[in-house]
Design an enzyme around this catalytic site. Structure first.
Site, PDB file in Angstrom:
ATOM      1  N   SER A  74      36.987  41.736 -25.973  1.00  0.00           N
ATOM      2  CA  SER A  74      35.799  42.321 -26.595  1.00  0.00           C
ATOM      3  C   SER A  74      34.569  42.330 -25.681  1.00  0.00           C
ATOM      4  O   SER A  74      33.529  42.896 -26.035  1.00  0.00           O
ATOM      5  CB  SER A  74      35.439  41.536 -27.875  1.00  0.00           C
ATOM      6  OG  SER A  74      35.173  40.169 -27.566  1.00  0.00           O
ATOM      7  N   LYS A 125      26.917  39.231 -22.504  1.00  0.00           N
ATOM      8  CA  LYS A 125      27.468  39.860 -23.698  1.00  0.00           C
ATOM      9  C   LYS A 125      26.478  39.679 -24.851  1.00  0.00           C
ATOM     10  O   LYS A 125      25.851  38.617 -24.982  1.00  0.00           O
ATOM     11  CB  LYS A 125      28.819  39.213 -24.007  1.00  0.00           C
ATOM     12  CG  LYS A 125      29.655  39.857 -25.091  1.00  0.00           C
ATOM     13  CD  LYS A 125      30.982  39.115 -25.162  1.00  0.00           C
ATOM     14  CE  LYS A 125      31.914  39.656 -26.225  1.00  0.00           C
ATOM     15  NZ  LYS A 125      33.196  38.886 -26.246  1.00  0.00           N
ATOM     16  N   SER A 170      39.473  38.050 -24.351  1.00  0.00           N
ATOM     17  CA  SER A 170      38.280  38.902 -24.286  1.00  0.00           C
ATOM     18  C   SER A 170      37.525  38.840 -22.963  1.00  0.00           C
ATOM     19  O   SER A 170      36.574  39.590 -22.762  1.00  0.00           O
ATOM     20  CB  SER A 170      37.325  38.562 -25.437  1.00  0.00           C
ATOM     21  OG  SER A 170      37.858  39.013 -26.658  1.00  0.00           O
TER      22      SER A 170
END
Length: 599
Positions: free
Chosen positions: A227, A146, A251
């Site tokens: 996310s 990420k 997330s």
């Protein structure tokens, strides 16, 4: 964007304009380290374009062989075996995954940035293998992280925001360092919801100013989950072997579930947050994504360890197994005699009817394998701490008690934690939340500092999350400490109580992770969760799963039972399916949050 045909000597090359790379046309096997690999290009140019005759099926974007190796849906063990046997190299894997990324990127937008050094890294690891050195199960395996996870290389770490573009991190994040040491190949940085969803409370999930809108291959018009959106979408689309994400509240679990893959969010403190753009030190956790439980676990084994730069990891001493968690993987036979709790009033009765029918079918499969499902195990005080509607991290304030709200804690933590993170960056004037807020106002067209329609539709409410955090000034007052004690204490007691039935410990709690309250309670407790793919909604094509919840430091239990359940579901009609690319030409922003059941 069409590939451009080039010539280099006697070789034809297919240039990838988006990636800034070129892949060789069919040629001899890769002989060794070479900054410009001579490789078999995976498939003719026509395969980069959708096959309209296959619309509404996984074959809309068919994935060709990687040389002679069937890479689609291949596990890490499959790839490792092929490399060990000499049928595949890490450079070939990188080439094929980049080709798949180039094929799907205009539609999914899952990758924010490609590692410019990826071929050299893979080539060096191939050379090590030829010399007889194999570092472990991840040697030569491509992965992404990420984009809020620091990499001290030629790539950016910005959490998706232009505010940090050009800033220089002091070192690799601890988990990146560990993965490099394990021989994994960092393919690039996955796109995400900007600032990991902290900046806004009404936003387009998976959107960032730098990365644009991430879209799920299951339905490009709907919320891809966040996310860690790009991490999950890339793994689900077979654009990378595995990925690393971060979670404060859902997330990892949410995007994994929505994209039909396995997501493992460990106990807070099992994986270091050093080098991760922070949100809340009390809830942030680094987790793993894989298409199978084994793949997610192999990735976890590579990254967990005590780290002196994250004192929360000190708590894992004496609580983790020697030799890692992979040895706890099991098969369906382990289910005989297993006992699972079913928190019906807490979570299950909030799932849509179609999903409930499928999950009941899954429970029947487990019972046939000898498991006992106990439908009398509720989260203590669920009436108070579990939102009656959907995920709500300011539930306490909604009830009139901000001193019982998770958001009260997160707002204060973010103000302080982000200042500490920014203090170590070089080559930037962004040093505080105040600086970020002002940057967003000054660059409203891209960063959407003001609510829509003045700002950006991806950030519909502007930066109200940042403003709420800014208002606290990071002051840890009585309300803050009461909220921390309430949310942690109540959720931990709630889960631990539910794990005990008639004086005996259960093997885990089963929950539908499509009900966001399930992973929310675990997040507040700092407890581990794993989600396993079960099926897709018939109306939307989006995925749903089955989660296993446990107490702190019980990852071995999660691994044991998640792998057993996964094995039991094989051949039953339940489990992972490939994406069908619904709405593949649509580009709505914001993406939609809609009721997804068929009834």
């Amino acid at each position: 964007m069409s590939p451009l045909r080039l010539r280099l000597g006697t070789r034809e090359m297919w240039a990838l304009p988006f990636l800034g790379l070129a892949l060789a046309a069919p040629g001899p096997p890769h002989p060794g380290p070479d900054p410009i690999p001579n490789l078999t290009f995976p498939g003719p140019p026509s395969l980069f374009f959708p096959l309209l005759t296959a619309a509404g099926t996984p074959d809309l974007f068919p994935m060709p062989l990687c040389g002679t190796f069937p890479l689609e849906e291949a596990t890490i063990a499959d790839m490792q075996s092929a490399m060990q046997s000499g049928y595949l190299t890490s450079v070939q894997l990188v080439t094929c995954y980049l080709a798949r990324t180039y094929q799907t990127q205009p539609y999914l937008n899952s990758l924010l940035e490609v590692n410019p050094d990826v071929f050299n890294i893979a080539s060096e690891l191939d050379a090590e293998r030829k010399q007889g050195r194999v570092r472990g199960p991840l040697h030569g395996i491509p992965f992404t992280v990420k984009e809020n996870i620091a990499t001290a290389d030629k790539m950016q770490t910005t959490a998706g925001s232009f505010a940090l573009l050009g800033s220089i991190v002091p070192r690799d994040a601890f988990i990146v360092k560990k993965l490099r040491e394990a021989g994994a190949v960092l393919l690039g940085k996955a796109a995400l919801s900007e600032w990991a969803d902290m900046r806004s409370n009404n936003y387009s999930e998976g959107y960032s100013a730098r990365g644009g809108q991430v879209r799920s291959g299951y339905n490009l018009t709907l919320n891809p989950g966040g996310s860690s959106s790009g991490s999950a979408v890339g793994v689900a689309a077979n654009a990378v072997a595995f990925s690393i994400g971060t979670e404060t509240d859902g997330s990892v679990i949410n995007p994994a579930m929505r994209n039909q893959i396995v997501g493992l969010k460990p106990t807070v403190g099992l994986t270091s947050r050093n080098g991760v753009v922070p949100e809340s030190e009390h809830q942030d956790s680094v987790g793993t994504f894989g298409r199978t439980v084994r793949d997610a676990v192999v990735a976890l084994d590579a990254i967990y360890e005590v780290d002196g730069r994250d004192n929360y990891t000190e708590a894992q001493k004496g609580r983790t197994p020697r030799g890692g968690y992979e040895r706890f993987l099991t098969g369906k036979k382990a289910l005989k005699g297993a006992r699972f709790g079913l928190p019906w009033k807490s979570f299950w009765n909030k799932a849509d009817p179609e999903q409930l029918r499928a999950l009941r079918g899954v429970l029947e499969v487990l019972e046939r394998e000898g498991a006992e499902i106990i439908n009398a195990t509720e989260i203590t005080d669920w009436e108070t701490i579990v939102s009656p509607d959907y995920w709500n991290w300011d539930l306490g304030t909604t009830r009139g008690f901000p001193n019982e709200s998770e958001y009260t804690v997160v707002k204060v933590d973010f103000y302080n934690n982000i200042k500490s993170y920014l203090s170590e960056l070089g080559n930037t004037n962004i040093r505080s939340l105040e600086d970020i807020v002002q940057y967003n106002y000054d660059n409203d067209g891209s960063e959407g500092g003001y609510p829509w329609p003045l700002g950006n539709p991806g950030f519909y409410s502007g930066q109200d999350g940042f403003l709420a955090s800014l208002e606290t000034k990071g002051i840890q007052d009585g309300t803050y400490w009461q909220a921390l004690g309430f949310t942690q204490g109540k959720t931990r007691k709630g889960i631990d109580d539910a794990l005990t039935y008639k004086g005996k410990k259960l093997d885990g709690l089963l929950a539908p992770p499509d009900v966001g309250q399930s992973y929310q309670i675990a997040a507040q407790a700092g407890y581990p969760v794993v989600t396993i793919p079960v099926g897709t909604h018939s109306a939307s094509g989006m995925g749903f799963g089955l989660a296993v919840m446990q107490t702190a430091w019980a990852e071995a239990e999660l691994v044991k039972w998640a792998s057993a359940i996964e094995d039991a579901l094989k051949g039953t009609g339940y489990g992972r399916t490939r994406p069908k690319w619904y709405g593949y030409l649509q580009r709505n922003i914001p993406v939609l949050n809609v009721y997804e059941g068929a009834d």
